[in-house]
Design an enzyme around this catalytic site. Structure first.
Site, short mmCIF file in Angstrom:
data_model
loop_
_atom_site.label_atom_id
_atom_site.label_comp_id
_atom_site.label_asym_id
_atom_site.label_seq_id
_atom_site.Cartn_x
_atom_site.Cartn_y
_atom_site.Cartn_z
N HIS A 506 0.83 -1.21 0.00
CA HIS A 506 0.00 0.00 0.00
C HIS A 506 0.87 1.27 0.00
O HIS A 506 0.74 2.13 -0.87
CB HIS A 506 -0.92 -0.02 1.23
CG HIS A 506 -1.74 1.22 1.40
ND1 HIS A 506 -3.07 1.27 1.10
CD2 HIS A 506 -1.42 2.47 1.83
CE1 HIS A 506 -3.54 2.49 1.32
NE2 HIS A 506 -2.54 3.24 1.77
N GLU A 507 1.75 1.35 0.98
CA GLU A 507 2.58 2.56 1.09
C GLU A 507 3.48 2.71 -0.13
O GLU A 507 3.76 3.81 -0.59
CB GLU A 507 3.41 2.53 2.38
CG GLU A 507 2.58 2.50 3.66
CD GLU A 507 1.54 3.62 3.75
OE1 GLU A 507 1.73 4.68 3.12
OE2 GLU A 507 0.51 3.43 4.42
#
Ligand SMILES: [Zn+2]
Length: 716
Positions: A506-507
């Protein structure tokens, strides 16, 4: 660029609130601001890659003089633009603003990094002092009448049609941001807005520091083996380590933070202790006394309502959503309520499964909120034969870092190489150069800061240190990914959970959104997009973790080196929609309350009774508590950033689920043509076009909600 008036304000206010109270900075020597030595934070960034942040030269005492000097410099630049005797043009006004404020941009970037990863008590004092000053500075810019007149002239000029679409959007961006900040108000209105903003900045800082105080100063100490019943070794180790840092060696300490509380609630057999730990956690900011946040919430809401009215909006929510993709609170609410019902129905099924299991065990209990995670884990094992601890040996932090780099290579042709001799804020941080695999062209830098430490905020996040642009030369991206893994034993690979691996993807998605940026103007670059769109590229990347390509190459056992067995992968896949009722409801209830609160107008709100009544009205399942209760809801009360905006995660996930369909309908997750379209229309365009239009260009139509319902296993 005159960034403080735009994207950086949010960033600064966020930065002002974060940090824990534990850090003893290694850089404590006082610096005399009067000395002849120039402040290194003000200098141009030096070194390779177009210059890098001078993290090695930071001392906390340098921040205040550097910020003040950079603000003064920026005001002088803006004054020059505003007072120019030349007729206003796009070039001499808008582009000139894009070129101004570079020193302030550099200083505030490092200030933000310190606020989120190196916040000592000494630094927090600076934050408390600087937050209202930075808010006042922002208003000085947006309320500059001569400057606004020039922006307005450019925006309304018939010549605007001759500009490129990106330039036209930039002109709109400036015009709308200034108007939305009060540029059209009379002197009295402007003065009041400025007053409100400074008051809010102080309240935001106080709210955040109150939560942090209770997270840091409340804990539960376990002294006997019996109190550890059910806890796996890794959880015991982490608690013992906390015992050492809290100067209670030989005990096991549960900290009042999510990362410490959730594993305990998941595994502890001791129901009495689960309840005690749960109560400590959900009461943060709500304990009476000087760190209680309830009165602050009332004040913040009143000030926001007053400001919205002054600016000509019905409510704060209407003001916040105007330029979001959702456009109106009603549309956001409509989506939330459409998902709410099926999610609650799923919770009732989940509770039924858990209750049946508890009854079978003759536990003699009725499921309460402190039982949810515990029985959920047991149901997972019973239903899917899946033990989270069985997956962990295949998920090594270093291998997963290789995996995200590899995926970026497949989708965007990126190559990651260690960059040595780049200064870092802490020795645990590594830096990587990103180049094009084929041409070798430099694309940017990626900083990776994976480990927890005192003074670092909890959770995981991405930060943009420098945005790609072409107004000030060929400027390349610098981004970071940050997490809070507890360092393993030296020489042993660090094993992480499936959820943590998913968060890494995600990041990294945010990082790729920054690295792919290909725009001209810094204000429109990379992740500087609408709040309810920015989580889309990051949530999309989560899908690549479970692709067979990644699992076979990178999910390998830390001892045998063998890839994760297909049987285990199948179990993971089968259990994918497991517990989505809980996850959706605890999040969505908080998002709905956030929106409802900001639709109330200037009605005086008592946070405690509002929360109670609103949840009753919603039909909140008794077994679940809000993911963030109001007195600890940092998204909403530590800045304006996510206020009336917590719905954004759901909004973005609708787009995400729909977008991944473009890959599965074509040649699969690594389909190069779809990836090219994704880069061209989503990852590279920043805020240069309306996001809804960008999405249509990628998908050929608007997103549909069905994919989300399917992804979460709900029947709509
Ligand atoms: Zn995100």
């Amino acid at each position: 660029m005159c960034n403080i008036a735009k994207r950086s304000l949010l960033f600064l206010l966020l930065a002002a609130m974060i940090g824990s109270l534990l850090m003893t900075s290694t850089h404590t020597s006082a610096v005399n601001a009067e000395t002849a030595d120039p402040n290194p934070l003000l200098a141009e960034w030096e070194g390779r890659y177009g210059g890098v942040p001078p993290f090695d030269k930071v001392q906390v005492a340098l921040f205040k003089p550097a910020l003040e000097s950079a603000m003064t410099e920026n005001l002088a630049e803006i004054d020059k633009i505003a007072k120019s005797s030349d007729a206003p043009t796009f070039e001499n006004t808008i582009v000139a603003l894009e070129r101004a404020g570079q020193t302030l941009d550099r200083v505030s970037t490092i200030y933000g990094v310190w606020g989120s990863t190196m916040a000592s008590p000494e630094f927090q004092v600076v934050q408390r002092e600087m937050a209202p000053k930075l808010a006042a500075f922002n208003d000085q810019v947006t309320q500059n009448a001569a400057l606004f007149k020039r922006i307005e002239t450019v925006y309304n000029s018939p010549d605007k049609k001759k500009l490129t679409p990106e330039q036209q959007r930039l002109a709109w961006y400036y015009y709308t941001n200034f108007v939305r900040s009060g540029a059209k108000l009379d002197a009295k209105g402007k003065a009041r807005v400025a007053e409100i903003n400074q008051e809010l900045a102080g309240l935001f800082t106080k709210f955040s520091q109150n939560v942090l105080f209770e997270e840091d100063n409340q804990l539960i100490t376990l002294k006997t083996e019996e109190e550890l019943a059910g806890l796996p070794q890794s959880v015991r180790d982490a608690e013992a380590a906390s015992g050492v840092t809290r100067k209670q060696p030989g005990t096991w300490v549960i900290m009042n933070t999510r990362s410490s509380v959730e594993p305990f609630l998941t595994y502890s057999d001791r129901r009495d202790l689960r309840e005690k730990v749960w109560r400590m956690f959900i009461m943060r900011g709500d304990n009476g006394g000087e760190h209680d946040n309830n009165a602050i919430i009332t004040q913040i809401l009143q000030l926001r309502a007053e400001r919205a009215k002054l600016l000509g909006y019905q409510t704060h929510a209407h003001w916040r959503l105007e330029n979001a993709m959702a456009k109106t609170p009603e549309r956001a609410m409509e989506l939330m309520m459409a998902v709410w019902k099926p999610a609650v129905a799923r919770v009732h099924e989940e509770v039924k499964d858990m209750q049946a299991l508890a009854d079978k065990e003759k536990a003699g209990i009725k499921i309460e909120p402190w039982d949810y995670r515990y029985y959920m884990e047991k149901v997972r094992k019973a239903k899917y034969d899946l033990d989270q601890n069985e997956v962990k040996p295949y998920l090594q932090l270093d291998k997963l870092r290789e995996a995200i780099h590899w995926v970026a290579g497949e989708l965007f042709n990126f190559k990651f190489t260690p960059a040595t001799n780049v200064p870092v804020a802490h020795p645990d941080i590594t830096v990587w150069e990103v180049t094009d695999k084929t041409s070798g062209k430099h694309i940017g830098l990626w900083y990776f800061d994976p480990y927890a430490r005192a003074g670092k905020r909890s959770g995981a996040w991405m930060n943009a240190y420098r945005s790609q642009e072409r107004v000030n030369g060929e400027i390349t991206t610098i981004v970071s990914n940050n997490a809070n893994f507890v360092k393993g034993k030296p020489g042993e690979p660090l094993l992480i959970s499936w959820d943590d691996a998913s968060t890494m993807f995600h990041e990294f998605g945010h990082a790729l959104h920054g690295l792919n940026s290909n725009v001209t103007y810094p204000s429109l670059s990379g992740t500087a997009v609408a709040r309810d769109y920015v989580e889309f590229p990051s949530q999309l990347m989560e899908h690549w973790l479970s692709t067979p390509e990644v699992l076979q190459k990178f999910a390998v056992h830390y001892q045998t080196g063998k890839p994760i067995p297909q049987e285990l992968v199948d179990k993971i896949n089968r259990s994918r929609t497991f517990n989505q009722g809980f996850a959706t409801v605890e999040y969505l209830a908080a998002a709905i309350l956030d929106m409802k609160l900001h639709l109330l107008g200037d009605k005086k709100v008592d946070a405690r009774s509002f929360e109670k009544e609103a949840l009753a009205e919603l039909g909140m399942p008794h077994e679940i508590v809000l993911r963030h209760r109001l007195p600890q809801f940092l998204h909403v009360f530590s800045s304006d950033g996510y206020s009336a905006g917590y719905y954004s995660y759901l909004w973005s996930d609708v787009i995400t689920a729909d977008a991944f369909g473009a890959f599965t309908e074509a040649g699969g997750p690594y389909d190069r043509k779809v990836a090219d379209r994704l880069r061209k229309n989503i990852f590279s365009v920043g805020n240069t076009i309306d996001p809804a239009e960008g999405y249509r260009n990628f998908r050929g139509r608007d997103p549909k909600v069905e994919a989300l319902m399917k992804k979460r296993g709900f029947s709509g």
